[in-house]
Write a protein that holds these residues in place. Structure first.
Motif, mmCIF file in Angstrom:
data_model
loop_
_atom_site.group_PDB
_atom_site.id
_atom_site.type_symbol
_atom_site.label_atom_id
_atom_site.label_comp_id
_atom_site.label_asym_id
_atom_site.label_seq_id
_atom_site.Cartn_x
_atom_site.Cartn_y
_atom_site.Cartn_z
ATOM 1 N N ILE A 49 3.320 -1.904 -10.172
ATOM 2 C CA ILE A 49 4.547 -2.264 -9.446
ATOM 3 C C ILE A 49 4.430 -1.805 -7.988
ATOM 4 O O ILE A 49 4.746 -2.538 -7.057
ATOM 5 C CB ILE A 49 5.795 -1.669 -10.142
ATOM 6 C CG1 ILE A 49 6.030 -2.408 -11.473
ATOM 7 C CG2 ILE A 49 7.028 -1.740 -9.250
ATOM 8 C CD1 ILE A 49 7.124 -1.840 -12.360
ATOM 9 N N ARG A 50 3.913 -0.613 -7.817
ATOM 10 C CA ARG A 50 3.756 -0.083 -6.450
ATOM 11 C C ARG A 50 2.827 -0.957 -5.605
ATOM 12 O O ARG A 50 3.021 -1.134 -4.407
ATOM 13 C CB ARG A 50 3.214 1.364 -6.514
ATOM 14 C CG ARG A 50 3.055 2.006 -5.153
ATOM 15 C CD ARG A 50 2.625 3.469 -5.246
ATOM 16 N NE ARG A 50 1.530 3.748 -6.162
ATOM 17 C CZ ARG A 50 0.245 3.527 -5.899
ATOM 18 N NH1 ARG A 50 -0.118 3.024 -4.747
ATOM 19 N NH2 ARG A 50 -0.673 3.811 -6.799
ATOM 20 N N ALA A 51 1.801 -1.534 -6.254
ATOM 21 C CA ALA A 51 0.805 -2.327 -5.527
ATOM 22 C C ALA A 51 1.263 -3.762 -5.275
ATOM 23 O O ALA A 51 0.583 -4.525 -4.588
ATOM 24 C CB ALA A 51 -0.498 -2.342 -6.326
ATOM 25 N N ALA A 52 2.421 -4.135 -5.830
ATOM 26 C CA ALA A 52 2.807 -5.558 -5.817
ATOM 27 C C ALA A 52 3.365 -6.029 -4.478
ATOM 28 O O ALA A 52 4.130 -5.322 -3.838
ATOM 29 C CB ALA A 52 3.863 -5.799 -6.901
ATOM 30 N N THR A 53 2.958 -7.235 -4.104
ATOM 31 C CA THR A 53 3.644 -7.927 -3.011
ATOM 32 C C THR A 53 5.012 -8.357 -3.554
ATOM 33 O O THR A 53 6.015 -8.313 -2.861
ATOM 34 C CB THR A 53 2.848 -9.182 -2.592
ATOM 35 O OG1 THR A 53 1.486 -8.821 -2.390
ATOM 36 C CG2 THR A 53 3.429 -9.811 -1.334
ATOM 37 N N MET A 54 4.985 -8.752 -4.831
ATOM 38 C CA MET A 54 6.219 -9.158 -5.495
ATOM 39 C C MET A 54 6.092 -8.891 -6.995
ATOM 40 O O MET A 54 5.028 -9.123 -7.571
ATOM 41 C CB MET A 54 6.439 -10.643 -5.260
ATOM 42 C CG MET A 54 7.702 -11.169 -5.880
ATOM 43 S SD MET A 54 7.969 -12.876 -5.388
ATOM 44 C CE MET A 54 9.611 -13.082 -6.070
ATOM 45 N N VAL A 55 7.173 -8.415 -7.575
ATOM 46 C CA VAL A 55 7.206 -8.158 -9.021
ATOM 47 C C VAL A 55 8.001 -9.285 -9.680
ATOM 48 O O VAL A 55 9.123 -9.575 -9.252
ATOM 49 C CB VAL A 55 7.879 -6.803 -9.332
ATOM 50 C CG1 VAL A 55 7.880 -6.525 -10.835
ATOM 51 C CG2 VAL A 55 7.197 -5.666 -8.579
ATOM 52 N N LEU A 56 7.415 -9.912 -10.689
ATOM 53 C CA LEU A 56 8.151 -10.916 -11.462
ATOM 54 C C LEU A 56 8.510 -10.294 -12.803
ATOM 55 O O LEU A 56 7.650 -9.740 -13.498
ATOM 56 C CB LEU A 56 7.291 -12.166 -11.697
ATOM 57 C CG LEU A 56 6.958 -13.002 -10.462
ATOM 58 C CD1 LEU A 56 6.155 -14.230 -10.873
ATOM 59 C CD2 LEU A 56 8.222 -13.423 -9.712
ATOM 60 N N ILE A 57 9.765 -10.402 -13.147
ATOM 61 C CA ILE A 57 10.263 -9.786 -14.384
ATOM 62 C C ILE A 57 10.722 -10.898 -15.321
ATOM 63 O O ILE A 57 11.818 -11.441 -15.141
ATOM 64 C CB ILE A 57 11.438 -8.832 -14.081
ATOM 65 C CG1 ILE A 57 11.049 -7.833 -12.976
ATOM 66 C CG2 ILE A 57 11.880 -8.112 -15.354
ATOM 67 C CD1 ILE A 57 12.208 -6.972 -12.468
ATOM 68 N N PRO A 58 9.892 -11.267 -16.300
ATOM 69 C CA PRO A 58 10.353 -12.285 -17.235
ATOM 70 C C PRO A 58 11.416 -11.714 -18.158
ATOM 71 O O PRO A 58 11.322 -10.553 -18.568
ATOM 72 C CB PRO A 58 9.095 -12.657 -18.042
ATOM 73 C CG PRO A 58 7.990 -11.812 -17.534
ATOM 74 C CD PRO A 58 8.550 -10.770 -16.633
ATOM 75 N N ALA A 59 12.409 -12.522 -18.459
ATOM 76 C CA ALA A 59 13.461 -12.077 -19.379
ATOM 77 C C ALA A 59 13.908 -13.260 -20.219
ATOM 78 O O ALA A 59 14.175 -14.339 -19.687
ATOM 79 C CB ALA A 59 14.647 -11.523 -18.604
#
Ligand SMILES: Nc1ncnc2c1ncn2[C@@H]1O[C@H](COP(=O)(O)OP(=O)(O)OP(=O)(O)O)[C@@H](O)[C@H]1O
Ligand SMILES: [Mg+2]
Length: 234
Positions: free
Chosen positions: A96-106
Protein backbone atom coordinates in the motif's frame (compact mmCIF):
# COMPACT_ATOMS: atom_id res chain seq x y z
CA UNK A 1 6.52 3.68 -13.26
CA UNK A 2 3.08 3.31 -11.74
CA UNK A 3 2.22 0.85 -9.01
CA UNK A 4 -1.34 -0.38 -8.60
CA UNK A 5 -1.94 -2.34 -5.42
CA UNK A 6 -5.06 -4.48 -5.07
CA UNK A 7 -5.87 -4.75 -1.40
CA UNK A 8 -8.73 -5.72 0.85
CA UNK A 9 -8.85 -7.25 4.26
CA UNK A 10 -11.82 -9.28 3.06
CA UNK A 11 -11.08 -12.71 1.58
CA UNK A 12 -12.58 -13.44 -1.83
CA UNK A 13 -13.35 -9.81 -2.68
CA UNK A 14 -11.73 -10.17 -6.10
CA UNK A 15 -8.14 -8.97 -5.60
CA UNK A 16 -6.48 -11.76 -7.57
CA UNK A 17 -9.17 -11.79 -10.26
CA UNK A 18 -8.89 -8.07 -10.87
CA UNK A 19 -5.09 -8.06 -10.66
CA UNK A 20 -4.85 -10.69 -13.40
CA UNK A 21 -7.60 -9.20 -15.55
CA UNK A 22 -6.27 -5.64 -15.30
CA UNK A 23 -2.65 -6.65 -15.82
CA UNK A 24 -3.58 -8.62 -18.94
CA UNK A 25 -5.67 -5.69 -20.15
CA UNK A 26 -2.75 -3.28 -19.75
CA UNK A 27 -0.42 -5.79 -21.41
CA UNK A 28 -2.83 -6.16 -24.36
CA UNK A 29 -2.86 -2.36 -24.66
CA UNK A 30 0.89 -2.46 -25.26
CA UNK A 31 2.11 -1.46 -21.79
CA UNK A 32 5.14 -3.01 -20.13
CA UNK A 33 3.65 -4.79 -17.17
CA UNK A 34 4.97 -6.68 -14.15
CA UNK A 35 2.75 -8.45 -11.64
CA UNK A 36 3.87 -9.11 -8.09
CA UNK A 37 2.25 -11.98 -6.25
CA UNK A 38 2.50 -10.85 -2.65
CA UNK A 39 -0.01 -13.44 -1.43
CA UNK A 40 1.38 -16.79 -0.21
CA UNK A 41 -1.85 -18.39 -1.47
CA UNK A 42 -0.26 -17.96 -4.90
CA UNK A 43 -3.43 -17.40 -6.96
CA UNK A 44 -1.66 -15.10 -9.37
CA UNK A 45 1.31 -17.45 -9.69
CA UNK A 46 -1.08 -20.27 -10.56
CA UNK A 47 -2.65 -18.19 -13.32
CA UNK A 48 0.77 -17.15 -14.54
CA UNK A 49 1.98 -20.76 -14.70
CA UNK A 50 -0.78 -21.41 -17.26
CA UNK A 51 0.30 -18.60 -19.57
CA UNK A 52 2.13 -19.71 -22.66
CA UNK A 53 4.17 -16.56 -23.27
CA UNK A 54 5.00 -15.97 -19.60
CA UNK A 55 3.75 -12.39 -19.86
CA UNK A 56 3.20 -10.19 -18.03
CA UNK A 57 6.32 -10.88 -16.03
CA UNK A 58 5.59 -12.26 -12.57
CA UNK A 59 7.74 -11.86 -9.48
CA UNK A 60 7.29 -12.71 -5.82
CA UNK A 61 8.55 -10.40 -3.08
CA UNK A 62 10.58 -13.03 -1.21
CA UNK A 63 13.63 -10.82 -1.25
CA UNK A 64 11.67 -7.73 -0.39
CA UNK A 65 9.04 -5.69 -2.14
CA UNK A 66 11.30 -2.67 -2.58
CA UNK A 67 13.87 -4.79 -4.36
CA UNK A 68 11.23 -6.25 -6.70
CA UNK A 69 9.99 -2.75 -7.47
CA UNK A 70 13.51 -1.44 -8.05
CA UNK A 71 14.13 -4.19 -10.64
CA UNK A 72 10.84 -3.45 -12.35
CA UNK A 73 11.82 0.20 -12.53
CA UNK A 74 15.23 -0.60 -14.05
CA UNK A 75 13.53 -2.79 -16.65
CA UNK A 76 11.43 0.14 -17.82
CA UNK A 77 8.12 -1.21 -16.57
CA UNK A 78 5.10 1.04 -17.13
CA UNK A 79 2.73 -0.60 -14.65
CA UNK A 80 3.28 -2.89 -11.69
CA UNK A 81 0.23 -4.65 -10.27
CA UNK A 82 0.53 -6.08 -6.77
CA UNK A 83 -1.88 -8.75 -5.57
CA UNK A 84 -2.02 -8.98 -1.79
CA UNK A 85 -3.31 -11.34 0.87
CA UNK A 86 -6.54 -10.69 2.81
CA UNK A 87 -4.56 -9.63 5.87
CA UNK A 88 -2.86 -6.56 7.23
CA UNK A 89 0.57 -8.22 7.23
CA UNK A 90 3.64 -6.07 6.82
CA UNK A 91 3.99 -6.91 3.14
CA UNK A 92 0.43 -5.70 2.50
CA UNK A 93 1.19 -2.46 4.28
CA UNK A 94 4.38 -2.11 2.23
CA UNK A 95 2.43 -2.74 -0.97
CA UNK A 96 0.00 0.00 0.00
CA UNK A 97 2.84 2.36 0.87
CA UNK A 98 4.47 1.73 -2.53
CA UNK A 99 1.26 2.29 -4.50
CA UNK A 100 0.59 5.09 -6.93
CA UNK A 101 -3.00 4.04 -6.37
CA UNK A 102 -4.71 1.41 -4.22
CA UNK A 103 -7.72 -0.40 -5.67
CA UNK A 104 -10.01 -1.97 -3.11
CA UNK A 105 -12.38 -4.53 -4.58
CA UNK A 106 -15.58 -4.98 -2.61
CA UNK A 107 -18.54 -7.22 -3.20
CA UNK A 108 -21.82 -5.48 -2.52
CA UNK A 109 -22.95 -6.71 0.90
CA UNK A 110 -22.56 -5.61 4.46
CA UNK A 111 -19.51 -7.63 5.55
CA UNK A 112 -17.48 -6.63 2.54
CA UNK A 113 -18.36 -2.99 2.98
CA UNK A 114 -17.31 -2.99 6.62
CA UNK A 115 -13.99 -4.66 5.78
CA UNK A 116 -13.14 -1.94 3.27
CA UNK A 117 -12.79 0.57 6.06
CA UNK A 118 -9.74 -1.20 7.46
CA UNK A 119 -7.95 -1.03 4.12
CA UNK A 120 -9.00 2.57 3.60
CA UNK A 121 -7.57 3.43 7.01
CA UNK A 122 -4.15 2.10 6.00
CA UNK A 123 -4.23 3.93 2.66
CA UNK A 124 -5.15 7.16 4.44
CA UNK A 125 -2.43 6.71 7.06
CA UNK A 126 0.11 6.14 4.29
CA UNK A 127 -1.34 9.08 2.32
CA UNK A 128 -1.92 6.95 -0.76
CA UNK A 129 -4.74 7.58 -3.25
CA UNK A 130 -7.33 4.81 -3.25
CA UNK A 131 -10.69 3.90 -4.72
CA UNK A 132 -13.18 1.09 -4.22
CA UNK A 133 -14.19 -1.10 -7.15
CA UNK A 134 -17.54 -2.83 -6.73
CA UNK A 135 -16.97 -6.40 -7.86
CA UNK A 136 -19.15 -9.44 -8.51
CA UNK A 137 -22.20 -7.22 -8.61
CA UNK A 138 -25.54 -8.46 -9.97
CA UNK A 139 -25.65 -7.79 -13.72
CA UNK A 140 -27.40 -4.52 -14.56
CA UNK A 141 -30.92 -4.74 -15.96
CA UNK A 142 -31.94 -2.15 -18.55
CA UNK A 143 -28.69 -0.37 -17.72
CA UNK A 144 -29.85 0.12 -14.13
CA UNK A 145 -27.69 -1.09 -11.28
CA UNK A 146 -29.14 -3.38 -8.64
CA UNK A 147 -30.42 -1.89 -5.39
CA UNK A 148 -27.69 -3.72 -3.53
CA UNK A 149 -25.06 -1.92 -5.61
CA UNK A 150 -26.76 1.44 -5.19
CA UNK A 151 -26.82 0.91 -1.42
CA UNK A 152 -23.13 -0.01 -1.37
CA UNK A 153 -22.30 3.09 -3.35
CA UNK A 154 -24.29 5.26 -0.94
CA UNK A 155 -22.51 3.63 2.01
CA UNK A 156 -19.08 4.53 0.61
CA UNK A 157 -20.14 7.99 -0.44
CA UNK A 158 -21.45 8.59 3.08
CA UNK A 159 -17.97 7.77 4.40
CA UNK A 160 -16.31 9.90 1.70
CA UNK A 161 -14.67 6.84 0.27
CA UNK A 162 -14.19 7.24 -3.49
CA UNK A 163 -15.83 4.50 -5.49
CA UNK A 164 -15.58 3.79 -9.21
CA UNK A 165 -18.79 4.81 -10.94
CA UNK A 166 -18.91 1.56 -12.92
CA UNK A 167 -19.16 -2.02 -11.71
CA UNK A 168 -17.56 -5.38 -12.37
CA UNK A 169 -20.41 -7.86 -12.54
CA UNK A 170 -20.56 -11.46 -11.43
CA UNK A 171 -19.71 -13.17 -14.74
CA UNK A 172 -18.43 -16.64 -15.47
CA UNK A 173 -16.08 -15.09 -18.03
CA UNK A 174 -13.90 -13.50 -15.36
CA UNK A 175 -13.21 -16.91 -13.85
CA UNK A 176 -13.12 -19.10 -16.96
CA UNK A 177 -10.68 -16.89 -18.86
CA UNK A 178 -8.23 -16.97 -15.95
CA UNK A 179 -8.62 -20.75 -15.57
CA UNK A 180 -7.51 -20.99 -19.20
CA UNK A 181 -4.38 -18.94 -18.42
CA UNK A 182 -5.84 -16.01 -20.31
CA UNK A 183 -8.01 -12.98 -19.59
CA UNK A 184 -11.23 -11.36 -20.72
CA UNK A 185 -9.20 -8.85 -22.75
CA UNK A 186 -7.51 -11.65 -24.67
CA UNK A 187 -10.33 -14.14 -25.14
CA UNK A 188 -13.31 -11.85 -25.46
CA UNK A 189 -12.63 -8.12 -25.63
CA UNK A 190 -16.12 -7.62 -27.07
CA UNK A 191 -17.89 -9.72 -24.43
CA UNK A 192 -19.63 -8.09 -21.48
CA UNK A 193 -16.74 -9.13 -19.20
CA UNK A 194 -14.15 -7.83 -21.67
CA UNK A 195 -15.91 -4.49 -21.94
CA UNK A 196 -16.26 -4.09 -18.17
CA UNK A 197 -12.56 -4.66 -17.60
CA UNK A 198 -11.65 -2.30 -20.45
CA UNK A 199 -13.83 0.38 -18.83
CA UNK A 200 -12.23 -0.17 -15.43
CA UNK A 201 -8.75 -0.03 -16.91
CA UNK A 202 -9.54 3.18 -18.71
CA UNK A 203 -10.79 4.76 -15.46
CA UNK A 204 -7.69 3.56 -13.58
CA UNK A 205 -5.37 4.90 -16.26
CA UNK A 206 -7.04 8.29 -16.22
CA UNK A 207 -6.99 8.41 -12.43
CA UNK A 208 -3.30 7.64 -12.39
CA UNK A 209 -2.65 10.31 -14.95
CA UNK A 210 -4.53 12.80 -12.76
CA UNK A 211 -2.59 11.67 -9.67
CA UNK A 212 0.72 12.08 -11.48
CA UNK A 213 -0.21 15.50 -12.86
CA UNK A 214 -1.33 16.70 -9.45
CA UNK A 215 1.93 15.53 -7.94
CA UNK A 216 3.90 17.90 -10.12
CA UNK A 217 1.64 20.88 -9.58
CA UNK A 218 2.98 23.02 -6.77
CA UNK A 219 0.34 23.06 -4.10
CA UNK A 220 -1.92 20.83 -6.17
CA UNK A 221 -4.04 18.45 -4.15
CA UNK A 222 -3.32 14.98 -5.42
CA UNK A 223 -6.78 13.80 -4.55
CA UNK A 224 -8.59 16.20 -6.79
CA UNK A 225 -9.58 15.70 -10.38
CA UNK A 226 -9.10 11.94 -10.43
CA UNK A 227 -11.63 10.18 -12.59
CA UNK A 228 -12.41 7.90 -9.70
CA UNK A 229 -12.03 10.80 -7.33
CA UNK A 230 -9.18 8.77 -5.87
CA UNK A 231 -9.03 10.15 -2.38
CA UNK A 232 -6.43 10.70 0.24
CA UNK A 233 -8.21 13.03 2.57
CA UNK A 234 -9.98 11.68 5.60
N1 LIG B 1 -16.52 -10.57 -11.05
C1 LIG B 1 -16.49 -11.88 -10.79
N2 LIG B 1 -17.31 -12.73 -11.46
C2 LIG B 1 -17.29 -14.06 -11.19
N3 LIG B 1 -16.49 -14.64 -10.29
C3 LIG B 1 -15.66 -13.84 -9.58
C4 LIG B 1 -15.62 -12.43 -9.80
N4 LIG B 1 -14.69 -11.92 -8.95
C5 LIG B 1 -14.19 -12.94 -8.26
N5 LIG B 1 -14.77 -14.10 -8.61
C6 LIG B 1 -14.51 -15.43 -8.04
O1 LIG B 1 -14.58 -15.32 -6.63
C7 LIG B 1 -13.55 -16.05 -6.01
C8 LIG B 1 -12.67 -15.13 -5.18
O2 LIG B 1 -12.04 -14.21 -6.05
P1 LIG B 1 -10.50 -13.84 -5.89
O3 LIG B 1 -9.69 -15.06 -5.67
O4 LIG B 1 -10.13 -12.96 -7.00
O5 LIG B 1 -10.59 -12.99 -4.55
P2 LIG B 1 -9.37 -12.51 -3.62
O6 LIG B 1 -9.79 -11.20 -3.03
O7 LIG B 1 -8.11 -12.56 -4.35
O8 LIG B 1 -9.40 -13.65 -2.51
P3 LIG B 1 -8.28 -13.88 -1.36
O9 LIG B 1 -8.58 -12.84 -0.34
O10 LIG B 1 -8.54 -15.26 -0.88
O11 LIG B 1 -6.96 -13.70 -2.01
C9 LIG B 1 -12.81 -16.77 -7.12
O12 LIG B 1 -13.34 -18.07 -7.27
C10 LIG B 1 -13.11 -15.92 -8.35
O13 LIG B 1 -13.08 -16.67 -9.54
MG1 LIG C 1 -6.33 -13.51 -3.90
Amino acid sequence: MNVITLASRKGGAGKSTLTAQLAAQAQAAGKRVTVIDADPQGSLSLWHSLRKDGLPKLVTPERGLDRALAFAMIEGTDYVFIDTAPTMWVVVQEAIRAATMVLIPARPGFFDLAAVRETVKVARERDRPYAVVINAAPVKRDDKEANLVAHSRAYFEGLQIPVWSGQISQRAGFQSTLAAGASAAEIGPATAAGMEIARLWSAVERSIEAINNARFEPGGAANEGGVMGAGRAA
